[in-house]
Design a protein around this motif. Structure first.
Motif, mmCIF file in Angstrom:
data_model
loop_
_atom_site.group_PDB
_atom_site.id
_atom_site.type_symbol
_atom_site.label_atom_id
_atom_site.label_comp_id
_atom_site.label_asym_id
_atom_site.label_seq_id
_atom_site.Cartn_x
_atom_site.Cartn_y
_atom_site.Cartn_z
ATOM 1 N N GLY A 71 0.996 -1.184 -0.019
ATOM 2 C CA GLY A 71 0.042 -0.209 0.067
ATOM 3 C C GLY A 71 0.966 1.450 0.056
ATOM 4 N N LEU A 72 0.350 2.365 0.164
ATOM 5 C CA LEU A 72 0.578 3.701 0.128
ATOM 6 C C LEU A 72 0.476 4.242 1.702
ATOM 7 C CD1 LEU A 72 -0.626 4.697 -3.157
ATOM 8 C CD2 LEU A 72 1.800 4.399 -2.840
ATOM 9 N N PHE A 73 0.700 5.744 1.746
ATOM 10 C CA PHE A 73 0.887 6.202 3.256
ATOM 11 C C PHE A 73 -0.327 5.795 3.962
ATOM 12 C CE2 PHE A 73 0.377 9.950 0.277
ATOM 13 C CZ PHE A 73 -0.943 10.161 0.954
ATOM 14 N N ARG A 74 -1.607 5.726 3.631
ATOM 15 C CA ARG A 74 -2.738 5.704 4.281
ATOM 16 C C ARG A 74 -2.711 4.335 5.247
ATOM 17 N NH1 ARG A 74 -4.570 8.106 -0.046
ATOM 18 N NH2 ARG A 74 -5.970 9.865 0.001
ATOM 19 N N THR A 75 -2.464 3.396 4.193
ATOM 20 C CA THR A 75 -2.091 1.890 4.516
ATOM 21 C C THR A 75 -1.127 1.807 5.688
ATOM 22 O OG1 THR A 75 -3.155 1.095 2.370
ATOM 23 C CG2 THR A 75 -1.838 -0.677 3.748
ATOM 24 N N ALA A 76 0.087 2.590 5.283
ATOM 25 C CA ALA A 76 1.195 2.131 6.184
ATOM 26 C C ALA A 76 1.031 2.898 7.549
ATOM 27 C CB ALA A 76 2.448 3.047 5.584
ATOM 28 N N GLY B 158 -7.697 1.318 3.185
ATOM 29 C CA GLY B 158 -9.086 1.827 3.257
ATOM 30 C C GLY B 158 -9.299 2.832 4.235
ATOM 31 N N ALA B 159 -8.299 3.294 5.082
ATOM 32 C CA ALA B 159 -8.231 4.289 6.146
ATOM 33 C C ALA B 159 -8.441 5.798 5.602
ATOM 34 C CB ALA B 159 -7.121 4.354 6.967
#
Length: 265
Positions: free
Chosen positions: A16-21, A26-27
């Motif tokens: 994923g990217l930074f939301r996921t990290a 889906g955050a």
């Protein structure tokens, strides 16, 4: 209850990217930044409403980092200094944010459901506004990526348009016309001045609170210049698009059919 195994959570973060990290797949962006703010490693200037830190790209290492900064929780800044070893993707829920994406190196695509359609390549920037019922997916391919993203709250943006007076009316009307299942997007070339300002931001020599102050100043410069370009483009009848989730899926099916035909030749 989240029944995902630790292995599956780790795999999602590596892909994923930074939301996921920072949070999970889906955050909302606001949740990711809330967790960022609560991290003890975060540089803060509470009196000015600034906080941020460097977040390493998850994985086996060596893929770079994101610099993430909040300006009073009204403008969320994400700077990418990355070289992805593989494509990374994550879903983006609607939050009423007006998004400004500036690509200096690399490319990205935006899709809905199984689609992966709207392409953005450097040195372009794209403005996006997502309807209240539309979830989309952002994908960054393997390879280098140097980029800046500004996610602007609707309350701040409305105050900006109010300050502009009649000049902001066309933008206000465009955004008001976006239906819940639609995505507004306008892609334009970066001007030389904008590229230089973004390059200065990417090359910031500062650290800690000084970097927060520097990034805030440069982001305001870039944002106000971008709104000016947006107004000029609407006044000159430059094409912008409002795409529904159905439009995006039909575009993807057409692209897939063309790819299949080309492989047969």
């Amino acid at each position: 209850m989240d029944r995902s195994s630790p292995e599956s959570i780790g795999d999602a973060r590596r892909a994923g990217l930074f939301r996921t990290a920072l949070a999970h797949s889906g955050a909302p962006l606001t949740e990711a930044y809330r967790l960022l703010r609560d991290d003890s490693r975060c540089a803060t200037a509470p009196a000015l409403g600034l906080y941020g830190r460097i977040v390493d790209v998850p994985g086996d290492g060596g893929e770079g980092a994101w610099k993430m900064i909040s300006i009073r929780d009204e403008i969320y800044v994400a700077v990418s200094y990355c070289r992805y070893a593989h494509a990374r993707t994550e879903p983006v829920p609607p939050e009423g944010l007006i998004e400004f994406h500036y690509l200096v190196t690399g490319m990205a695509s935006v899709g809905v459901d199984d689609a992966d359609d709207v392409q953005v390549e450097a040195p372009n920037f794209i403005i996006c506004y997502q309807g209240a019922g539309l979830h989309y997916r952002i994908t960054c391919p393997e390879g280098p990526r140097r980029a800046l993203a500004l996610y602007v709250s609707s309350s701040f943006f409305q105050r900006l348009l109010d300050a502009l007076g009649p000049e902001g009316d066309d933008i206000r009307a465009r955004l008001a016309a976006v239906k819940p299942d639609e995505l507004y997007n306008l892609q334009m070339r970066l001007t030389l001045d904008a590229v230089q300002a973004i390059e200065r931001l990417l090359a910031s020599p500062h650290r800690g609170v000084r970097d927060l102050l520097f990034v805030e100043a440069k982001c305001m410069e870039i944002l106000y210049a971008s709104v000016g370009v947006w107004i000029d483009s609407l006044n000159s009848d430059a094409p912008d698009e409002i795409l529904s989730s159905r439009d995006l899926m039909l575009m993807e099916r057409a692209r897939a059919m063309i790819d299949t035909d080309l492989k047969k030749t």
